[in-house]
Design a protein around this motif. Structure first.
Motif, PDB file in Angstrom:
ATOM      1  N   UNK A  18       0.959  -1.154  -0.153  1.00 22.30           N
ATOM      2  CA  UNK A  18      -0.161   0.124   0.082  1.00 22.30           C
ATOM      3  C   UNK A  18       0.887   1.234  -0.083  1.00 22.30           C
ATOM      4  N   UNK A  19       2.043   1.051   0.628  1.00 23.60           N
ATOM      5  CA  UNK A  19       2.858   2.486   0.655  1.00 23.60           C
ATOM      6  C   UNK A  19       3.260   2.685  -0.773  1.00 23.60           C
ATOM      7  N   UNK A  20       3.796   1.743  -1.618  1.00 26.06           N
ATOM      8  CA  UNK A  20       4.067   2.103  -2.944  1.00 26.06           C
ATOM      9  C   UNK A  20       3.062   2.676  -3.859  1.00 26.06           C
ATOM     10  N   UNK A  21       1.831   2.247  -3.608  1.00 26.41           N
ATOM     11  CA  UNK A  21       0.610   3.116  -4.413  1.00 26.41           C
ATOM     12  C   UNK A  21       0.453   4.583  -3.704  1.00 26.41           C
ATOM     13  N   UNK A  23       2.401  11.469  -8.936  1.00 28.28           N
ATOM     14  CA  UNK A  23       1.394  12.062  -9.765  1.00 28.28           C
ATOM     15  C   UNK A  23       0.890  13.276  -9.705  1.00 28.28           C
ATOM     16  N   UNK A  24       0.309  13.370  -8.491  1.00 27.50           N
ATOM     17  CA  UNK A  24      -0.407  14.730  -8.015  1.00 27.50           C
ATOM     18  C   UNK A  24       0.548  15.826  -7.825  1.00 27.50           C
ATOM     19  N   UNK A  25       1.702  15.653  -7.641  1.00 27.10           N
ATOM     20  CA  UNK A  25       2.801  16.723  -7.517  1.00 27.10           C
ATOM     21  C   UNK A  25       3.041  17.154  -8.757  1.00 27.10           C
ATOM     22  N   UNK A  26       3.449  16.202  -9.915  1.00 20.98           N
ATOM     23  CA  UNK A  26       3.702  16.500 -10.925  1.00 20.98           C
ATOM     24  C   UNK A  26       2.939  17.164 -11.884  1.00 20.98           C
ATOM     25  N   UNK A  27       1.544  16.916 -11.735  1.00 16.53           N
ATOM     26  CA  UNK A  27       0.665  17.651 -12.436  1.00 16.53           C
ATOM     27  C   UNK A  27       0.599  18.957 -12.728  1.00 16.53           C
ATOM     28  N   UNK A  28       0.595  19.646 -11.744  1.00 16.55           N
ATOM     29  CA  UNK A  28       0.791  21.191 -11.912  1.00 16.55           C
ATOM     30  C   UNK A  28       2.092  21.553 -12.626  1.00 16.55           C
ATOM     31  N   UNK A  29       3.146  21.010 -12.393  1.00 12.91           N
ATOM     32  CA  UNK A  29       4.482  21.322 -12.937  1.00 12.91           C
ATOM     33  C   UNK A  29       4.239  21.047 -14.559  1.00 12.91           C
ATOM     34  N   UNK A  30       3.863  19.939 -14.941  1.00 13.92           N
ATOM     35  CA  UNK A  30       3.612  19.708 -16.318  1.00 13.92           C
ATOM     36  C   UNK A  30       2.897  20.604 -17.121  1.00 13.92           C
ATOM     37  N   UNK A  31       1.671  20.825 -16.326  1.00 17.55           N
ATOM     38  CA  UNK A  31       0.817  21.815 -17.104  1.00 17.55           C
ATOM     39  C   UNK A  31       1.281  23.137 -17.180  1.00 17.55           C
ATOM     40  N   UNK A  32       2.089  23.658 -16.224  1.00 22.18           N
ATOM     41  CA  UNK A  32       2.699  24.881 -16.358  1.00 22.18           C
ATOM     42  C   UNK A  32       3.675  24.823 -17.435  1.00 22.18           C
ATOM     43  N   UNK A  33       4.492  23.732 -17.675  1.00 22.94           N
ATOM     44  CA  UNK A  33       5.465  23.721 -18.585  1.00 22.94           C
ATOM     45  C   UNK A  33       4.849  23.942 -19.851  1.00 22.94           C
ATOM     46  N   UNK A  88       2.890   6.439  -2.621  1.00 28.77           N
ATOM     47  CA  UNK A  88       3.959   7.020  -3.069  1.00 28.77           C
ATOM     48  C   UNK A  88       3.755   7.738  -4.700  1.00 28.77           C
ATOM     49  N   UNK A  89       3.261   6.600  -5.324  1.00 28.68           N
ATOM     50  CA  UNK A  89       3.083   6.789  -6.614  1.00 28.68           C
ATOM     51  C   UNK A  89       1.907   7.736  -6.945  1.00 28.68           C
ATOM     52  N   UNK A  90       1.017   7.724  -6.075  1.00 30.54           N
ATOM     53  CA  UNK A  90      -0.256   8.657  -6.134  1.00 30.54           C
ATOM     54  C   UNK A  90       0.421   9.995  -6.132  1.00 30.54           C
TER      55      UNK A  90
END
Length: 52
Positions: free
Chosen positions: A1-4, A11-21, A6-8
């Motif tokens: 469950x810890x891996x899921x 993903x949630x942290x990288x979405x704003x950075x990718x959309x800004x880029x 961390x993966x989630x």
């Protein structure tokens, strides 16, 4: 469950950075120049309008 978790979180942290880029390439901004001047996209400034 810890891996899921961390993966989630990753993903949630990288979405704003990718959309800004992806949106930073668009530089559609209204520019207004004084009367008799036009916007020159090469010099990125207002220049005197010449009649042709």
């Amino acid at each position: 469950m810890t891996l899921k978790t961390v993966a989630a979180a990753l993903v949630l942290v990288s979405i704003p950075a990718l959309s800004f880029a992806m949106c930073s390439e668009r530089e559609h901004q209204a520019q207004s120049c004084a009367s008799g001047m036009i916007w020159d996209s090469v010099t990125q400034s207002c220049v005197a309008q010449t009649s042709s």
